[in-house]
Design an enzyme around this catalytic site. Structure first.
Site, short mmCIF file in Angstrom:
data_model
loop_
_atom_site.label_atom_id
_atom_site.label_comp_id
_atom_site.label_asym_id
_atom_site.label_seq_id
_atom_site.Cartn_x
_atom_site.Cartn_y
_atom_site.Cartn_z
N LYS A 6 43.99 46.08 -17.17
CA LYS A 6 42.91 46.73 -16.49
C LYS A 6 41.87 45.59 -16.56
O LYS A 6 41.57 44.56 -17.21
CB LYS A 6 42.24 47.56 -17.32
CG LYS A 6 41.03 48.20 -16.83
CD LYS A 6 40.68 49.80 -17.68
CE LYS A 6 39.55 50.51 -17.06
NZ LYS A 6 39.19 51.52 -18.33
N SER A 44 39.19 56.08 -16.04
CA SER A 44 38.84 55.15 -15.36
C SER A 44 40.04 53.97 -15.15
O SER A 44 39.96 53.21 -14.28
CB SER A 44 37.59 54.26 -15.87
OG SER A 44 37.62 53.73 -17.32
N SER A 98 39.43 57.52 -20.67
CA SER A 98 39.88 56.69 -19.54
C SER A 98 41.15 56.36 -19.69
O SER A 98 41.71 55.60 -18.60
CB SER A 98 38.70 55.59 -19.41
OG SER A 98 37.85 55.96 -18.75
#
Lengths: 496, 500
Positions: B75, B150, B174
């Site tokens: 990420k 997210s 997330s």
């Protein structure tokens, strides 16, 4: 009838000090960069002290130790549970735009330190306790260098040096117990002595490792409520603290007398013009939006740890002064001078431990040795080749009248430069005092023979020439004649 | 699609080299990215170099670990030395970290091969990956839908087989919610189990890094590699890290499973409810005792979260000011203008909204009413969990109340959105381990996730329950049908749902 002049109002100043002290840890408070002063800009930085994204602070345990020791030395209560908070404001010298500080749970609170005020005329000493409100740990900010102006306002560009960012600080806040510039300067000096004794800071005001801000107001004597407080910054010496306060007291009294209102503001001390000038007016209190620092856990000091640190505290300046006066019989003045610097006090104590009596040891250290150190500013007492044992030996030779004071002063430069044994120098140079009566009588006879005119004048009543004859005998013996015995023998001879 | 062990076996048996495994992943990324947009950056050259090093090690006769040569996606809010790390924000568009996050360093040390940095909601603020300043990521099961957020890029990449495993971060759901939306396994470990050093902070007291995988076993292997005490992170726990694969036992006899009653209510999609209820039945069939558990303060979690997370974020994001790194506005006349214009230009609207909420909540006069009150609620929620874990070993709930929604879909039921947060956020507030595993599909073929929650540091219980369930079902074996031939029309960025 005497016309009744209105009684002049007496004013009292109410003063508190907020001191920021850089700790002399090897590395920064939350990261591993060096805290060294005076290196090229931005060479002592790392991702953490620069606040780069994703980096996290880790508390340097030495900072906690130093904070607790300082708190103990200032007679504070040490918090068994304390924490860090974020103090938020935007400024380019603050890499994260928040400062990691301590807000509602500081590491130490409710202490005091004792100051000594010496009356210059009477030499009397007054002692006073100044309360310590709190002591907390925080990180220092970087430094801005403004181009085109010496301040941010008006500059065309500014450069930032982050070497100082993250240097550990103690903020020490006093109670408003201080009443004069002299008391404030004494407070700051005593605080610096304590920090130096603890070995936690060099307390160098020029380099900014000790920074004092003053809060000051005046009120008619006897009035309970405080006047409007003004903050003064930018004092680079203890003397400047005293003079800034004295100037500000005058200014505020004059303002009050002439019916002006004192406004709450920050003023800068200008060393050049010896006055304070307005820097910014405070409009309400700033909102720093403090909240607990989530990246650092709570700070817990166990009672074992606390006792361990307490046991490591050295004898502090106030204790030493008391000890020197009551146990060593020194004057308050001598005790103050000797304890002014921990290294000097230790040198003094080592000299005594090697057998020297306190008073002569004090005199030598405060006199000749201090003068030598003052003329070689790069030199500290710890660098002196002259060891305390050798100084004690030198004092012993005077005390047992092996050498005269004058002879001792003659050999001191060599001892200061090269060290070694005082006794060996005395023997090598044959400096031992002549106390042999026969040898002195021979010298005296020669002097009288060589100076018939003076002898005649003396015998005709000009007895103050005795000093001249003593001098001549000293000259003849290379300063080694025992002065007391020489005097006696000369008087006998001249008057016979 | 091959598991970590299968890929490892291929490597050991010299069936495929690490370079070949990596090249296959890079080829699939190249084929699928025009459709998915999972990656903000593909680090092909660096990946092949890392793979070559693994092959060289093996050629020299050295043993390599399970993760050696395994492609992994990271990420893009996790700092990678020398590799741009943007947080999907304009303000960090050009930021290249001069240091490596602890997690990625551990992965490098294990020989894992980073194939790229994945898309996310800007600074991880959102629940659909739509607040990314750069691109929209598609859900591999239906490219008109969001992958969740997210960590949507990481979830989509794993679900689509662009790489077998990925790393995400979870502040309020997330990792778990996108895992649910994409039909894969996603885990948020106990707070402090995985170092946050190098994770760009959103809400420091809630953020936690965790694994995405297509199987519980792969998640266990990956968590074992990234967990552990880190002296660079003061909130990192000083605990021994077990081999999590030892807890992968396909049996739940004597295990007590609690069903959180408050997560089954109005707003729960009927397909989701049906799948989750069937999953609970399956757990019982595997020998677990099922208990109804009430966590009455759960519904306050969302309110507390939306004070605490923005408060911390408002301070954490203050450093992006144009002074030291990132973008700086061109046309500022003075310092204040430089600050305000840089931040106005650099941050997206969701990030600005949260900075404003947090700044407000921490302001003098409001602190006690908001921040302090929220912290008290947090404590109460923790107490609810403590009581629950006095009765059961693992708690279960839906991960999200609905399957993936359409990109730009504003007609979503607000209550559904409320419930999404209700299920995952309390786990962050209490610092507990939580996992989402596939437990079925909606009638329209969208994946549904089951959330399993363990007590503090009881990842073992979560892994065992998840593994037993997984082995008894076949949801995890299904893959989205992706046509790799066609270039889809470029998606337009639209405002979407926001969640942390």
């Amino acid at each position: 009838m005497t016309s009744a002049a209105p009684a002049k109002t007496q004013y009292e100043a109410v003063i508190g000090l907020e001191t920021h002290c850089q700790l002399n840890t090897a590395t920064k408070i939350f990261s591993t960069s060096s805290t060294k002063f005076g290196e090229p800009p931005n060479t002592l930085i790392d991702p953490v002290c620069m606040g780069l994204p994703g980096t996290l602070p880790v508390l340097n345990q030495k900072v906690l130790e130093y904070a607790v020791k300082t708190g103990l030395a200032l007679n504070c209560q040490i918090a068994s549970y304390s924490k860090f908070d974020r103090k938020q404001y935007f400024y380019p010298d603050l890499p994260k735009n928040y400062q990691i500080s301590q807000y509602d749970l500081p590491i130490a609170e409710h202490g005091w330190l004792e100051i000594e005020l010496v009356d210059k005329e009477t030499s009397t000493v007054t002692r006073k306790r100044i309360g310590i409100t709190r002591l907390h740990m925080e990180e220092d900010a970087g430094k801005l260098v403004h181009g085109g102006s010496d301040r941010l306002a008006g500059s065309t560009y500014s450069l930032v040096d982050y070497n100082r960012a993250g240097v550990p600080l103690l903020e020490i806040v006093s109670e408003p117990d201080i009443r004069s510039g002299q008391e404030a300067a004494e407070y700051a000096q005593e605080l610096r002595r304590i920090l130096q004794y603890l070995g936690v800071s060099d307390g160098n005001m020029q380099e900014g490792s000790l920074r004092c801000d003053v809060n000051i107001s005046v009120r008619p004597a006897g009035q309970q409520e405080f006047g409007t407080k003004v903050e003064i910054k930018n004092m680079n010496s203890f003397n400047a603290i005293q003079r800034a306060i004295e100037y500000e007291i005058e200014r505020q009294i004059e303002a009050v007398e002439s019916g002006e209102r004192i406004i709450q503001e920050t003023r800068l001390w200008e060393e050049g013009s010896q006055r304070t000038i307005s820097m910014r007016v405070k409009e309400g209190s700033s909102d720093y939006r403090y909240f607990p620092e989530p990246d650092l856990g709570p700070i817990e000091v166990s009672s074992e740890q606390l006792e361990d640190w307490r046991s490591q505290l050295p004898e502090l300046p106030a204790q030493k002064r008391h000890h020197y006066e009551t146990e060593l019989g020194l004057s308050a003045y001598d005790a103050r001078v000797l304890t002014g610097d921990r290294a000097i006090a230790e040198y003094f104590e080592a000299t005594i431990a090697a057998g020297a009596p306190a008073k002569p040891a004090a005199n030598w250290i405060m006199g000749e040795i201090s003068a030598h150190l003052n003329s070689n500013t790069s030199l500290t007492i710890n660098d002196l080749p002259l060891q305390p044992e050798s100084l004690a030996e030198l004092i012993g030779l005077i005390e047992d009248r092996t050498i005269s004071n004058a002879a001792a002063k003659n050999i001191l430069p060599e001892l200061l430069e090269k060290g070694g044994s005082a006794k060996a120098i005395v023997e090598r140079d044959g400096l031992g005092q002549i106390s042999d009566q026969g040898a002195l009588e021979t010298a005296i006879a020669e002097v009288l023979t060589e100076n018939p005119k003076e002898l005649n004048q003396y015998r005709n009543g000009k007895t103050k020439l005795l000093g001249f004859f003593v001098g001549q005998v000293m000259k003849k013996t290379g300063g080694r004649a025992d002065p007391k015995l020489t005097n006696q023998l000369l008087a006998k001879k001249l008057n016979s | 699609m091959a598991s970590i062990r299968e890929l490892h076996q291929q490597l050991i048996n010299n069936e495929r080299s690490a370079v070949e495994i990596t090249q296959a992943a890079l080829d699939r990324i190249q084929a699928l990215e025009p459709k998915l947009h999972s990656f903000l950056q593909v680090t092909a050259d660096q990946a092949l170099q890392q793979a070559q090093q693994v092959d060289a090690k093996r050629a020299a006769g050295e043993d390599v670990g399970l993760l050696a040569g395994i492609p992994i996606a990271i990420k893009d809010n996790i700092c990678t030395r020398g590799v741009r790390t943007t947080c999907a924000s304009r303000i960090l568009e050009n930021f290249v970290p001069p240091y490596e996050a602890t997690v990625t360093q551990k992965l490098i040390d294990a020989g894992a091969v980073m194939v790229g940095k994945t898309n996310l909601d800007e600074f991880a603020m959102g629940g659909s990956t739509e607040t990314s300043a750069f691109q929209l990521t598609a859900n591999p099961w239906d490219t008109s839908r969001v992958p969740g957020g997210s960590s949507g890029g990481s979830a989509a990449a794993v679900a689509a087989g662009e790489c077998p495993i990925a790393i995400g971060s979870d502040t309020g759901g997330s990792i778990r919610q996108p895992a649910s939306f994409c039909g894969i396994v996603g885990m948020k470990p106990t707070y402090g189990l995985v170092s946050r050093y190098g994770l760009v902070a959103f809400a420091s007291s809630l953020d936690q890094i965790g694994p995405f995988a297509r199987s519980v076993e792969d998640a266990a292997i990956l968590l074992g590699a990234i967990a552990g005490h880190d002296p660079m992170d003061s909130t990192s726990l000083k605990v021994e890290i077990p081999d999590y694969t030892q807890f992968l036992i396909p049996d739940l006899k004597g295990k007590k499973v609690g069903v959180i009653q408050e997560t089954f209510g109005e707003g729960l999609d009927p397909d989701v409810e049906k799948s989750v209820r069937q999953a609970i039945q399956q757990l019982e069939d595997l020998g677990a005792e099922i208990h109804d558990i009430s966590c009455p303060r759960f519904r306050y979690g969302i309110a507390a979260y939306y004070i605490i997370a923005p408060s911390e974020a408002s301070a954490n994001l203050a450093r992006y000011d144009g002074v030291k790194y990132g973008i700086r506005t061109e046309d500022a006349e003075n310092l204040m203008e430089m600050y305000t214009r840089t931040r106005a230009q650099g941050f997206g609207s969701e990030v600005k909204r949260r900075i404003m909420i947090g700044t407000y909540a921490l302001s003098a006069g409001y602190y006690d009413a908001y921040y302090l009150q929220a912290q008290k609620v947090r404590t109460l929620i923790k107490q609810d969990f403590e009581q629950a874990f006095n009765q059961v070993d693992v708690l279960v709930s839906p991960t999200a109340p609905t399957p993936a929604f359409k990109a730009g879909d504003k007609s979503a039921d607000p209550l559904s959105m409320y419930l999404v947060d209700l299920m995952t956020i309390p786990v962050n507030l209490a610092g507990l381990p939580g996992m989402s595993i596939p437990c079925g599909f909606s009638e329209t073929g969208l994946p549904i996730g089951l959330q399993l929650i363990g007590n503090v540091l009881r990842e073992d219980q979560v892994f065992q329950a998840a593994y037993a369930y997984e082995q008894a079902t076949d949801w995890h074996t299904r893959s989205p049908q992706l046509d790799t031939g066609n270039e889809p029309p470029k998606q337009q960025k639209k405002a979407g749902k926001q969640r942390g």
